[in-house]
Design a protein around this motif. Structure first.
Motif, mmCIF file in Angstrom:
data_model
loop_
_atom_site.group_PDB
_atom_site.id
_atom_site.type_symbol
_atom_site.label_atom_id
_atom_site.label_comp_id
_atom_site.label_asym_id
_atom_site.label_seq_id
_atom_site.Cartn_x
_atom_site.Cartn_y
_atom_site.Cartn_z
ATOM 1 N N GLU A 46 0.831 -1.202 0.000
ATOM 2 C CA GLU A 46 0.000 0.000 0.000
ATOM 3 C C GLU A 46 0.871 1.259 0.000
ATOM 4 O OE1 GLU A 46 -3.944 1.343 2.404
ATOM 5 O OE2 GLU A 46 -2.228 0.733 3.630
ATOM 6 N N THR A 47 1.935 1.252 0.777
ATOM 7 C CA THR A 47 2.847 2.389 0.832
ATOM 8 C C THR A 47 3.495 2.626 -0.522
ATOM 9 O OG1 THR A 47 3.285 2.007 3.177
ATOM 10 C CG2 THR A 47 4.914 3.302 1.969
ATOM 11 N N LYS A 48 3.946 1.558 -1.168
ATOM 12 C CA LYS A 48 4.601 1.694 -2.470
ATOM 13 C C LYS A 48 3.632 2.236 -3.517
ATOM 14 C CE LYS A 48 8.481 -1.291 -1.750
ATOM 15 N NZ LYS A 48 9.538 -0.287 -1.804
ATOM 16 N N VAL A 49 2.389 1.751 -3.511
ATOM 17 C CA VAL A 49 1.374 2.258 -4.445
ATOM 18 C C VAL A 49 1.186 3.753 -4.228
ATOM 19 C CG1 VAL A 49 -1.099 2.219 -4.971
ATOM 20 C CG2 VAL A 49 0.163 0.075 -4.785
ATOM 21 N N ASN A 50 1.050 4.158 -2.979
ATOM 22 C CA ASN A 50 0.849 5.579 -2.670
ATOM 23 C C ASN A 50 2.053 6.426 -3.083
ATOM 24 O OD1 ASN A 50 -1.729 5.202 -1.642
ATOM 25 N ND2 ASN A 50 -0.981 4.845 0.435
ATOM 26 N N GLN A 51 3.252 5.901 -2.864
ATOM 27 C CA GLN A 51 4.460 6.643 -3.244
ATOM 28 C C GLN A 51 4.507 6.873 -4.753
ATOM 29 O OE1 GLN A 51 7.407 3.997 -1.550
ATOM 30 N NE2 GLN A 51 7.817 5.407 0.151
ATOM 31 N N VAL A 52 4.220 5.815 -5.529
ATOM 32 C CA VAL A 52 4.249 5.933 -6.991
ATOM 33 C C VAL A 52 3.182 6.909 -7.466
ATOM 34 C CG1 VAL A 52 3.871 4.700 -9.169
ATOM 35 C CG2 VAL A 52 5.270 3.659 -7.373
#
Length: 131
Positions: free
Chosen positions: A107-113
């Protein structure tokens, strides 16, 4: 001839006249006599491994390929060759897997991208699904 009584182990004295007990039933209380305490055992439960989620990148006709490669290198720690390979897969197939992580990490990686794409005014989409 007289027999000399021999000392018996605590476990042998405790089991005389009572049905045998499993080790996990031992509550650590004094057993038949003073100062004789059973061994306390503790069963450990292992935590279940967290569910894994795939981070997916979706193709669009507007985001530059170089930007996608930069995102893959920055947020998924890919080298240039691997990032280029994933970017081409996304470009040709419409979707590609960037990595597999526990839910919070994915979820964090999706939000960062998504945030990085928005900041750079690109419509790049990234999502996650259960692996």
């Amino acid at each position: 001839m007289h027999r000399i009584p021999t000392a018996q182990p605590v476990a042998a004295k405790a089991s005389r006249g009572a049905p045998p007990r499993a080790a996990d039933e031992d509550d650590g209380k004094t057993v038949e006599g003073e100062g004789q305490v059973g061994t306390a055992t503790k069963t450990r439960t292992r935590p279940k491994k967290p569910s894994q989620y795939k981070v997916l990148m979706l193709n669009d006709d507007y985001t530059p390929m170089e930007f996608v490669v930069m995102c893959l290198k920055r947020f998924f720690r890919m080298d240039l060759e691997q990032a280029t390979r994933v970017m081409l897969h996304v470009h040709q197939k419409g979707v590609g897997v960037c990595g597999v992580y526990p839910y919070e990490v994915a979820e964090t990686k999706v939000n960062q991208v998504m945030d990085f794409a928005r900041q750079n005014q690109h419509p790049l989409q990234c999502t996650l699904e259960k692996a």
